[in-house]
Motif scaffolding. Structure first.
Motif, PDB file in Angstrom:
ATOM      1  N   GLN A  67     104.207 -26.759 -17.010  1.00  0.00           N
ATOM      2  CA  GLN A  67     103.311 -27.655 -16.288  1.00  0.00           C
ATOM      3  C   GLN A  67     102.032 -27.892 -17.087  1.00  0.00           C
ATOM      4  O   GLN A  67     101.628 -27.072 -17.911  1.00  0.00           O
ATOM      5  N   ASN A  68     101.406 -29.046 -16.816  1.00  0.00           N
ATOM      6  CA  ASN A  68     100.111 -29.423 -17.397  1.00  0.00           C
ATOM      7  C   ASN A  68     100.172 -29.701 -18.895  1.00  0.00           C
ATOM      8  O   ASN A  68      99.125 -29.842 -19.535  1.00  0.00           O
ATOM      9  N   ASP A 119     108.476 -21.997 -12.244  1.00  0.00           N
ATOM     10  CA  ASP A 119     108.452 -23.432 -12.489  1.00  0.00           C
ATOM     11  C   ASP A 119     109.812 -23.927 -12.966  1.00  0.00           C
ATOM     12  O   ASP A 119     110.263 -25.017 -12.596  1.00  0.00           O
ATOM     13  N   HIS A 159      99.554 -36.233 -18.529  1.00  0.00           N
ATOM     14  CA  HIS A 159     100.462 -35.163 -18.130  1.00  0.00           C
ATOM     15  C   HIS A 159     101.909 -35.662 -18.182  1.00  0.00           C
ATOM     16  O   HIS A 159     102.210 -36.786 -17.786  1.00  0.00           O
ATOM     17  N   MET A 211     107.263 -35.186 -14.102  1.00  0.00           N
ATOM     18  CA  MET A 211     108.313 -34.233 -13.776  1.00  0.00           C
ATOM     19  C   MET A 211     109.688 -34.756 -14.172  1.00  0.00           C
ATOM     20  O   MET A 211     110.570 -33.992 -14.582  1.00  0.00           O
TER      21      MET A 211
END
Length: 245
Positions: free
Chosen positions: A24-25, A57, A5, A8
Motif C-alpha cells: 500500500q501507498n 494486505d 498512488h 488497487m
C-alpha cells in the motif's frame, strides 16, 4: 513528474498476473500507469522481507480478486459478464456513453461516477457493497455529479423531440406504416405513442412509495408515455409516477 498512488486494480493485476506484490501507498508515474508495460519495469530497492501488515494486505488483495470486484476506472480489465450484470450493458456501450459526456469523462473518477449511477438505476443495490473502492459519502457525491451531467449533456442528445429532425424520423418508417399512413407523393414522419406500466420495488421513502402505489394493479409502478419510431427507436419518454387520489 507527478506520482500517484497505485490503484488497487493494478496491484491485484500485478499480483495475479506477474506474482509481484506491491504494498500500500506505493506510487507510480502517469506514464507507466497509462502505458501498462509492467514487464519492462525495473524494480529498484525491492523489499524481500514481509511484515504482518504486508501479509494482511496481501490476503485482502486476494479476497478482492476472489470477490470479482469491478474496477470501473479501468473497465477493460473486468470480466464482460460482471460488467453486464452490474451495469446492464457491455463495456463498449459504457465507454460510448462516457465519450458522449466529455465533462464526465474528463472529471476525476468520472468512470466510477457513471458506473455508480448506472448500477443504482439497474439494481438499486446498497452502497455498502464494496464495488467502488470509496466511502459512501464520496460515492453519493459522485453519483449526483453523474446524474446531473447526464441530464444536461447526454439526455438532450438522445431523448426528446428536439434531438431528431422530421426528415430523420421519416427515413425510419417501415414499409407497412408507410403504406397505411403516408401518401405516395410525400413520406411523412410516423410516430407511435402509447403508455405502459413499469413495475418497481417498494421504496424506503414513504412519500414516494405512496405516490407510486397503484390501487388498480396493487403494486408500486410508474407509467411512462413512450413515443417511438415504427422501427422501435425511442424518441421520447413522458410522464410521472402514478398518483392515487
Amino acid at each position: 513528474m507527478e506520482r500517484i498512488h497505485i490503484p488497487m486494480s493494478i496491484r491485484v493485476k500485478l499480483l495475479c498476473d506477474l506474482s509481484f506484490y506491491v504494498p500500500q501507498n506505493c506510487r507510480i508515474c502517469n506514464f507507466n500507469l497509462r502505458s501498462r508495460l509492467w514487464d519492462n519495469l525495473i524494480v529498484e530497492n525491492g523489499n524481500n522481507s514481509f511484515t504482518a501488515a504486508f501479509i494482511e494486505d496481501l490476503v485482502s488483495l486476494l479476497k478482492n480478486q476472489i470477490g470479482h470486484n469491478i474496477y470501473f476506472q479501468n473497465i477493460e480489465d473486468s470480466d464482460d459478464h460482471l460488467v453486464y450484470y452490474w451495469l446492464g450493458m457491455s463495456k463498449h456501450q459504457f465507454k460510448q456513453i462516457l465519450d458522449e459526456v466529455p465533462r464526465l469523462n474528463n472529471a476525476h473518477r468520472g468512470a466510477t461516477a457513471l458506473a455508480a449511477y448506472l448500477t443504482k438505476l439497474k439494481t438499486g443495490d446498497s452502497d455498502k457493497r464494496r464495488l467502488y473502492e470509496t466511502i459512501r459519502n464520496t460515492l453519493e457525491r459522485l453519483r449526483s455529479i453523474a446524474r446531473e451531467l447526464q441530464t444536461q449533456d447526454f439526455v438532450p442528445q438522445n431523448l426528446g423531440l428536439q434531438h431528431m429532425t422530421r426528415q430523420k424520423i421519416a427515413e425510419g418508417n417501415l414499409i407497412i406504416p408507410n403504406g397505411l399512413f403516408a401518401s405516395t407523393n410525400q413520406i411523412k414522419p410516423i410516430v407511435i405513442m402509447d403508455g405502459t406500466y413499469v413495475f418497481i420495488q417498494k421504496n424506503s421513502n414513504y412519500k414516494y412509495q405512496k405516490q407510486t402505489y397503484s390501487m388498480h394493479k396493487l403494486s408500486n409502478l410508474v407509467k411512462p408515455f413512450i413515443l417511438t419510431y415504427t422501427d422501435g427507436y425511442i424518441l421520447d419518454v413522458l410522464g410521472h409516477p402514478v398518483q392515487q387520489q
